[in-house]
Design an enzyme around this catalytic site. Sequence first.
Site, PDB file in Angstrom:
ATOM      1  N   ASP A  95       0.835  -1.197   0.000  1.00  0.00           N
ATOM      2  CA  ASP A  95       0.000   0.000   0.000  1.00  0.00           C
ATOM      3  C   ASP A  95       0.869   1.246   0.000  1.00  0.00           C
ATOM      4  O   ASP A  95       1.592   1.503   0.962  1.00  0.00           O
ATOM      5  CB  ASP A  95      -0.911   0.003   1.224  1.00  0.00           C
ATOM      6  CG  ASP A  95      -1.939   1.126   1.197  1.00  0.00           C
ATOM      7  OD1 ASP A  95      -2.078   1.775   0.135  1.00  0.00           O
ATOM      8  OD2 ASP A  95      -2.590   1.364   2.219  1.00  0.00           O
ATOM      9  N   ASP A 111      -1.895   6.055  -6.271  1.00  0.00           N
ATOM     10  CA  ASP A 111      -2.287   5.176  -5.167  1.00  0.00           C
ATOM     11  C   ASP A 111      -2.470   3.744  -5.650  1.00  0.00           C
ATOM     12  O   ASP A 111      -3.243   3.488  -6.577  1.00  0.00           O
ATOM     13  CB  ASP A 111      -3.573   5.689  -4.518  1.00  0.00           C
ATOM     14  CG  ASP A 111      -3.920   4.926  -3.252  1.00  0.00           C
ATOM     15  OD1 ASP A 111      -2.995   4.593  -2.488  1.00  0.00           O
ATOM     16  OD2 ASP A 111      -5.110   4.662  -3.019  1.00  0.00           O
TER      17      ASP A 111
END
Length: 481
Positions: A158, A361
Amino acid sequence: MASVPKLLLLSLLFFLSCYRSHIAHAGDDGSYKVLSIGSQSLRTNKSVCSESKAAVRSSSGAATVPLHHRHGPCSPLPTNKMPTLEERLHRDQLRAAYIQRKLSGGVKKGGRGGAGGDVQQSHAATVPTTLGTSLNTLEYLITVRLGSPGKSQTMFIDTGSDVSWVQCKPCWQCHSQVDPLFDPSSSSTYSPFSCSSAACAQLGQEGNGNGCSTSQCQYIVRYGDGSVGTTGTYSSDTLALGSNTVVRNFRFGCSHVESGFRDNDQTDGLMGLGGGAQSLVSQTAGRFGGTAFSYCLPPTPSSSGFLTLGAAGTSSGFVKTPMLRSRQVPTFYGVRLEAIRVGGRQLSIPTSVFSAGMIMDSGTVLTRLPPPAYSALSSAFKAGMKRYPPAPPSGILDTCFDFSGQSSVSIPTVALVFSGGAVVNLDANGIMLQTSSSILCLAFAANSDDSPGIIGNVQQRTFEVLYDVRGGAVGFKAGAC
């Protein structure tokens, strides 16, 4: 004298041709791409993992590990009940809203790091009382080894997180996982940080939650909408990446209470790749000669990608755009989108529309655009798809088409133009998202306001995406996996 203007004109034309030759492109420049129907499906893919060239990728001074989609045949996790598209899009909305709220200053002061994570300060280790779902957007994972002797840990990656963590014994509230729980007592190199340690102090100074229990440093991480968390002992141990890279004294959270994942996720924890001091990227900067990393998200769940640390030394072949950073929210990596092209033609969107910037992201699925930009993109894409019947919207996906009876279709190219002249021509699998056996939708959505946009993971597929933090650039290399 009449020849002078002609000479100036020839010089000008030469200058323009040279300028165009220096505009960098990643991907082909055709006006249409062919997309295979069913290639993206999590349910209809063959049960055979197609190992890409990423599996044998290696480079001097860098560490590379394979990267897989959670629900594909390459995943080391068992195939359990998969989330519906409606569930995925709902969680995606929660994550996108959180990132935008945090960047706009709408999150309580004291939070940094996290999965799109907000890490709250506290004087004691407390258990979150309300469960959330925004961690469930994460889809790509790696396997590392932790401890001495090393034990396999399968972890989501992440870029919106700083603090890494795994579930540890004793675990009082944990989800089920594919590997045995990490047992600190079985590792000869495990060491919990004391409450007076510099690492524990930094955890608090960076806005990360820290507390104290039996003289050991305790961390508290709240994610997404503030309702999801993990808490436990802040520790260090030996981390092994790939076959020959060892990171000593890797700082991570040894989680004893976790409420963010579902039991059928089966993962052991999360690897933070954000820009904060606690992330894997920052911790290994000295080991790899700089804060640079890259990854390649595979085109379909049935193929593999990779994650590389120390990627700055292998950055040839990339088109690059300046990286934007925020001192207030150092976790996120930003870029400046300047234009969008559909079918080779640039859309009439004022550059000012993109002034808020875009966040790269890995955990957000769909790319979020400013409303005027999305409207222009949707209209142009529909114009190039007139040969196919439209389909009803699917949640926030409102540009959909019915491809019943088709095995492959021809779709307009979509290119993102970033500051510095970097043109990124999206892969066919990075343009549309399959919502059913015969319906696909444009994999973009509009922001609800003028908040920063997000470049989601669908659009990043097949590109090696380089995050050169020290060099201040984000790079794209087409066809890397």
